[in-house]
Design an enzyme around this catalytic site. Structure first.
Site, mmCIF file in Angstrom:
data_model
loop_
_atom_site.group_PDB
_atom_site.id
_atom_site.type_symbol
_atom_site.label_atom_id
_atom_site.label_comp_id
_atom_site.label_asym_id
_atom_site.label_seq_id
_atom_site.Cartn_x
_atom_site.Cartn_y
_atom_site.Cartn_z
ATOM 1 N N LYS A 122 39.645 42.523 7.903
ATOM 2 C CA LYS A 122 40.907 43.022 8.462
ATOM 3 C C LYS A 122 42.078 42.329 7.793
ATOM 4 C CE LYS A 122 39.368 44.453 12.999
ATOM 5 N NZ LYS A 122 38.707 43.684 14.043
ATOM 6 N N TRP A 169 19.005 37.450 13.876
ATOM 7 C CA TRP A 169 18.085 38.281 14.653
ATOM 8 C C TRP A 169 16.664 38.235 14.116
ATOM 9 C CZ3 TRP A 169 16.677 43.947 14.690
ATOM 10 C CH2 TRP A 169 16.244 44.343 15.955
ATOM 11 N N TRP A 193 21.599 34.312 20.664
ATOM 12 C CA TRP A 193 20.545 34.822 19.786
ATOM 13 C C TRP A 193 19.225 34.959 20.521
ATOM 14 C CZ3 TRP A 193 21.682 37.494 15.904
ATOM 15 C CH2 TRP A 193 22.820 37.214 15.146
ATOM 16 N N LYS A 234 34.894 41.276 -0.137
ATOM 17 C CA LYS A 234 34.367 41.507 1.198
ATOM 18 C C LYS A 234 35.444 42.228 2.015
ATOM 19 C CE LYS A 234 32.030 39.056 4.854
ATOM 20 N NZ LYS A 234 31.651 37.782 5.452
ATOM 21 N N PRO A 275 20.890 45.192 18.616
ATOM 22 C CA PRO A 275 22.033 45.634 19.402
ATOM 23 C C PRO A 275 23.350 45.244 18.769
ATOM 24 C CG PRO A 275 21.067 43.676 20.364
ATOM 25 C CD PRO A 275 20.183 44.063 19.211
ATOM 26 N N GLN A 334 21.574 38.793 8.987
ATOM 27 C CA GLN A 334 20.771 38.586 10.190
ATOM 28 C C GLN A 334 19.489 37.817 9.904
ATOM 29 O OE1 GLN A 334 21.551 39.216 13.210
ATOM 30 N NE2 GLN A 334 23.457 40.255 12.748
ATOM 31 N N ASP A 356 24.679 44.334 22.699
ATOM 32 C CA ASP A 356 24.749 42.887 22.773
ATOM 33 C C ASP A 356 26.057 42.550 23.474
ATOM 34 O OD1 ASP A 356 24.100 40.282 22.336
ATOM 35 O OD2 ASP A 356 24.794 40.238 20.256
#
Length: 1151
Positions: A700, A664, A610, A697, A49, A660, A88
């Site tokens: 913003k 996850w 998590w 990377k 999610p 992840q 999520d």
RNA sequence: AGAUCCGUAGCUCAGCCUGGUUAGAGCACUACACUGAUAAUGUAGGGGUCAGCAGUUCAAAUCUGCUCGGGUCUACCA
């Protein structure tokens, strides 16, 4: 019924995509793609999610493309692939977002804003960008069910988490304990690792570090040290960068296999003699390698050496003032005289005891068997002394090892960051300057000074290291024991490792390395979070903690609530209505009753988010009370059409970013292992990051984020997806560059588009609808059989790549086929077949072949680029009704027909391509254009099979390079010059070291020697007076040159070209030039392809013979009924042919 | 600090598992050609210490070790 193939007006991917999207909507294409596989074997996919409180970025597009293409592929392979979306909705980022928006901090919660209000804001914020996410999902062509997503903040979802937690609780795997966690005294709160990983939290700071001397207690265990030192005092040296932890010291940890030494020396501050223990490897950190100016044989040397060997601590130098001065100078230079008097392993001093270093009233009681030397694997000899001062309260390693050896725990610092009472002069002092006190005096310095004075410091210095700081207060964090709830994952660590070995990781290294390693070093899962917006831990406790209950369902909560209302007269009933909410603050208002009749309140903890996502295989469906009551193993609701939970679990495939791995991927794995002794997923793809084109990377802050809406809007989802997949393996980092998408659009989609347009143009003219039966393969021309063979090879390879979760390879193969084989060779060579001649077998064969290629290619690429493939498929299928399906996504993925694959054919076409390319490069060298026919090409062939291969593609080569004949030169022909070189693979194994000499000898071979070798098939070479027999398989013989001809070669293919232009050839060339000019005029005049014309050409003495001789050829080419030579023609277009200008007048017949 | 991925042409990438003697593509650049696929296409050209060092081997971009550089994750530990 003559439906035409729709021709695109231009290649505008975004607009084609919009059209297809509208069709998908209208036809419910996604739902249908699942319906058509009803009853088929399920392929289970879990959607990790996303959190919808931030905008989707381009990095989301890549992992979702991967997810989507696998699911689409598996659907086309005949599986039923359900795809439930999810959101999520809990977690710190959401809280922080809300706080930022409201301009508040955590301290304000409950003061400026109620918990209720705060959580209401969070609930509003979590799906703030849901629309944007839905939009990008749709626009990028990600098929996932967004109508009925799972949402982690819903009661049903939380309830399932509770049920799972209760399973763990019942198994004894959920427990409360202290854990050492980052804690900010300045903010008065624990910090999560996420908070600790905020940029700028780690700062280089200079701290006072001290090597303290812990005085060993003489007993049986330590006797050998005292004996070796011949002294009454032996010290263990241990280093700390946080002297404030010394009052809490309870143990000294050594590495069991590290070498230690006992050194007789002097205290550098007091000059007093002493004997100290430290790691051998770190000896010279404290003692010089050479004692300069400490002359051997000098009186000081004698005195000290004497002392080294003396059996008492009596200080020999004290008697002589002169020696004392020399000695003090020596010490002052930090040139400590020393002597190693014993060497041993860490295990040899294990269980030695020592005196408490800083004994006060407050740290008298330690709650364990303290002040012992213990062993731990984490000890290194990189820093310090190889002996670790262990204060279990202030370090995770310390705590762990302390607990293992039962040395107790002391927490001499309170939650404000100051020493507790009862620590003498240090009582109530802050261990760091937490209050911005300008007069703050560093307590660490004072402790060090005190140690120095007491002869208990061996080295004190400033030490620069990076140390974590609280991201909110900028003050140093300390590690502090806090109450927390844990899941005992370590109990099933071995099983988790075992289960992990059954998981197919892409790439493999992530599963074995990063994930495997993580499992090996696993610690118990700390579930607790001190937050507001999250899943509450469903444990209620009596005030004294003696009784507790873990709630597993809402029903159970209601029942307990009612029980309490009756027993205690509480008012839980107000909470259990329809608007029941399992979040704070409501859930904290329940008061339950214990077995002994005492009130119980919920423990304050929320759980790690998590756990929310790791439990999604179960929680996404919610609990089915009937099944819970029956005690079923999988008491979850099932969606319509699903019989058993096993059809939904475990996942066949999941895919997320590599970040992840410990998120996850780990939580899914641990919950499945813990609760069901199962894997949660069979295959997992972890994709790399998307970086900007410079390799940075995207963030913003740097302003280099790529807006996926803009990219897709401009270049289309298909080109974007294709680019993302084919540019780099999914698990490599991708340097995202818009230019790459443009290239994909132009090169791949442009080529495919052109190919389709070409097909549609002529198929519409000829009315080809695939009405005729398939022409048998053997009746199709060589080139058709070739492209079909290549196509089926492609199908085979793409299937293999896709089955191996290697979409990058699959995509690149498709690209190569479309560009190199289909467009650049097949279509180019076959163009005439489509627009020349009658509609009969050869033409139909061409149409059928090209149709099959395009249709197969769009089916192959459909998973990756779902829009354009569907658009082309629909255009084809609407005209032919080949498939009884509306969309490419409802048909089967192509399966290779081995009968079509002919490797020899593919090989010889390669020969034809190579030979053609060589001839063209020769033409280029002598500047003879392709339109000018030439007489002959000679090709040396080295074997009968090579000749046979060439002869089969002879016509193709001849027409491609415009020559009349090909002559083959066989090996016995003395015309060609040969070259011999070793077959390194074969010879290397045989000869080994002689390789170099043989290689050199072969290079010197004459033509005669080569010929002789070929004739006799064996050659005895003399190397270093040794005969080395060579056989033909040991060497490669190549033709190199044909003397007197234009020659060039590539690999084994050599061509020689006759560049003589005879008058006949020139006439023919001229005729072709004229055809070319007239075609141009036709086109410029805007005639239809089928228009008949009449042509007048001005008479010219050079060109007219060509026209006369090739009149019928010219007329056929240009669809002319009349071609007349007119002397002095005045009207018409000026045209130049080989430097001669003539006039040509073209008129349309019957118009 | 540990784990892991990556480092080949100006750029994006193949090749590496299974070592073999001219290291390949595409883009970009230069020149030429083609013009009934034409917002295409073909041909040719320049451009490489295969990050560095060492080792194994007759032979290393390829195998091994180390170093350097970049990314990510984990940790921050006396």
């Amino acid at each position: 019924m003559s439906v035409k193939y729709r021709e695109f007006s231009q290649l505008n991917l975004p607009s084609i995509e919009q059209e297809i999207l509208a069709k998908w909507d209208a036809e419910q294409a996604f739902e249908k793609s699942i319906e058509v596989r009803e009853g088929a074997e399920p392929f289970v996919f879990y959607e990790g999610p996303p959190s919808a409180n931030g905008m989707p970025g381009i990095h989301h597009v890549i992992s979702r493309t991967l997810k989507d293409l696998v699911c689409r592929y598996k659907t086309m392979k005949g599986f039923k692939v359900s795809r439930k979306g999810g959101w999520d909705t809990h977690g710190l980022p959401i809280e922080l977002g809300v706080e930022k928006e409201l301009g508040i901090t955590k301290e304000d919660i409950g003061v400026k804003i109620s918990v209720e209000e705060y959580n209401r804001k969070c609930r509003e914020a979590v799906l703030r960008y849901k629309d944007k996410w839905d939009d990008i999902t749709k626009k990028m062509g990600y098929w996932v069910d967004l109508n009925d997503p799972y949402i982690t903040f819903k009661n049903e979802y939380i309830e399932t988490l509770w049920w799972l937690l209760k399973q763990l609780y019942n198994k004894g795997l959920l427990y409360q304990s202290v854990s050492i966690q980052p804690y900010s005294p300045a903010a008065g709160t624990g910090l999560s690792s996420h908070e600790l990983n905020q940029p700028g939290t780690y700062k280089d700071v200079k701290d006072t570090s001290a090597v303290a001397m812990f005085k060993a207690v003489k007993n049986e265990r330590s006797q050998f040290l005292f004996d070796a030192a011949k002294s009454e005092e032996v010290f263990f040296l241990a280093w700390t960068t946080t002297p404030w932890t010394l009052p809490s010291n309870l143990g000294l940890t050594v590495g069991p296999n590290i070498d230690y030494v006992l050194v007789k020396t002097f205290n550098p501050y007091s000059g007093k003699p002493c004997a100290v223990v430290l790691a051998k490897a770190l000896l010279h950190k404290y003692f010089p390698e050479h004692l300069d100016e400490f002359e051997e044989g000098g009186s000081l040397y004698e005195a000290i050496n004497n002392w080294f060997n003396h059996d008492s601590d009596e200080f020999l130098i004290g008697n002589s003032a002169e020696l004392k001065v020399a000695f003090d100078a020596q010490i002052k230079k930090k040139q400590l005289p020393y002597k190693i008097v014993a060497s041993f392993k860490g295990t040899d001093i294990e269980e030695c005891r020592y005196e408490q270093l800083m004994a006060y009233e407050a740290n008298k009681e330690t709650g364990g068997d303290s002040f012992r030397v213990i062993t731990g694997d984490f000890v290194t000899t990189e820093d310090g002394t190889g002996i670790v001062h262990t204060a279990p309260a202030f370090g995770a390693d310390d705590y762990k090892v302390g607990k293992k050896f039962g040395i107790g725990i002391l927490t001499m610092v309170d939650r404000e960051g100051k020493f507790v009472d009862g620590l003498g002069e240090f009582s109530n002092r802050y261990v760091k300057n937490y209050k911005d006190d300008p007069n703050y005096e560093d307590v660490n310095v004072d402790i060090s000074v005190k140690l120095k004075k007491e002869n208990r410091a061996f080295k004190v210095e400033k030490y620069e290291h990076s140390y974590p700081h609280c991201w909110r207060t900028d003050k140093p964090v300390l590690y502090y024991p806090l109450d927390a709830w844990f899941i005992k994952t370590t109990e099933i660590k071995d099983r988790m490792v075992e289960l992990n070995k059954t998981i197919n990781w892409k790439p493999k290294s992530t599963g074995e390395g990063r994930f495997g390693n993580w499992l090996e070093n696993m610690v118990d899962w700390n579930l607790s979070r001190s937050r507001f917006w999250g899943t509450p831990l469903p444990v209620w406790r009596t005030e004294d903690g003696s009784e507790e209950i873990c709630i597993g369902t809402i029903e159970e909560l209601k029942a307990e609530a009612e029980k309490a209302d009756k027993a205690l007269g509480t008012n839980n009933a107000r909470l259990t209505g329809n608007d029941l909410d399992l979040h704070k603050p409501y859930v904290d208002e329940y008061v339950l009753v214990s077995n002994s009749g005492k009130p119980m309140k919920r423990v304050p903890d929320l759980i790690d988010v998590w756990f929310d996502s790791g439990a999604m295989p179960y929680a996404q469906w919610g609990l089915d009370y009937e099944k819970v009551k029956k005690g079923e193993k999988y008491p979850f609701k099932l969606p319509a059409g699903v019989e058993k939970f096993e059809d939904l679990y475990p996942a066949s495939f999941i895919c997320e970013g590599v970040d992840q791995t410990r998120g996850w991927f780990y939580t899914l794995h641990s919950i499945a292992s813990l609760v069901y002794d199962s894997v949660a997923y069979k295959t997992v793809v972890s994709n790399g990051l998307v970086l900007d084109k410079a390799g940075n990377k995207m963030s913003k802050r740097l302003g280099n984020v790529v807006d996926p809406f803009e990219t897709i809007g401009k270049f289309g989802a298909d080109a974007t997806r294709w680019y993302l997949i084919t540019n780099a393996s999914p698990w490599d980092n991708l340097k995202f560059d818009i230019e790459g998408i443009k290239e994909v659009q132009r090169k791949f989609f442009g080529t495919l588009y052109n190919t389709y347009q070409f097909f549609a143009l002529y198929a519409n003219v000829d009315g080809f609808h695939f009405a005729e039966p398939d022409i048998p393969l053997e009746e199709r021309p060589e080139i058709d059989r070739w492209i079909l063979s290549s196509l089926h090879t492609l199908v085979k390879d793409v299937n293999a790549a896709m089955d191996d979760y290697e979409p990058t390879q699959a995509g690149r193969l498709i690209e190569e086929f479309v560009d190199e084989h289909l467009s650049n060779w097949y279509v180019r060579l076959c163009r005439r077949r489509f627009w020349k001649g009658e509609y009969e077998q050869d033409k139909i064969s061409a149409y059928q072949t090209l149709y099959e290629c395009i249709e197969t290619v769009v089916r192959l690429m459909a998973p990756v680029s779902p829009f354009f493939s569907d658009a082309v498929f629909r255009n084809l299928n609407e005209a032919t009704k080949h498939f009884d399906s509306q969309s490419v996504h409802h048909v089967d993925f192509p399966v290779a027909n081995e009968a079509y694959i002919d490797k020899a054919l593919e090989e010889r076409m390669q020969l034809a391509q190579d030979a053609s390319s060589l001839v063209l490069s020769l033409r280029k060298k002598v500047n003879i254009k392709v339109r000018q026919p030439l007489q002959k090409v000679m090709i040396p062939v080295l074997s009968a099979s090579m000749k046979e291969q060439f002869m089969k593609v002879e016509d193709i080569i001849k027409s491609e390079v415009n020559v009349k004949e090909i002559e083959y030169l066989t090996p016995d022909n003395s015309f060609i010059k040969k070259k011999i070189k070793p077959n390194f693979v074969a010879l290397g194994k045989k000869l080994g070291p002689k390789m170099k000499a043989v290689s050199a000898a072969l290079a010197q071979f004459t033509q005669e020697q080569i010929n002789q070798f070929e004739k006799e098939t064996v050659y005895n070479l003399l190397i270093d007076n040794e005969t080395v027999p060579l056989y033909l398989t040991d060497v490669e013989i190549l033709s190199e040159d044909v003397p007197g001809w234009m020659v060039t070669n590539k690999g084994a293919v050599t061509v020689a070209l006759d560049v003589t232009i005879t008058p006949e050839l020139l006439n023919e060339g001229n005729a072709r030039e004229i055809v070319n000019r007239i075609q141009k005029i036709r086109k410029e005049s805007g005639f239809e392809l089928t228009d008949r014309i009449a042509v007048e050409v001005s008479d010219n003495e050079t060109l007219s013979p060509s026209i006369t001789q090739f009149k019928s050829y010219i007329c056929a080419e240009i669809l002319a009924d009349d071609l007349d030579l007119v002397p002095g023609l005045s009207n018409g277009t000026d045209v130049e042919v080989n430097d001669i200008t003539i006039k040509i007048n073209v008129s349309k017949k019957g118009g």
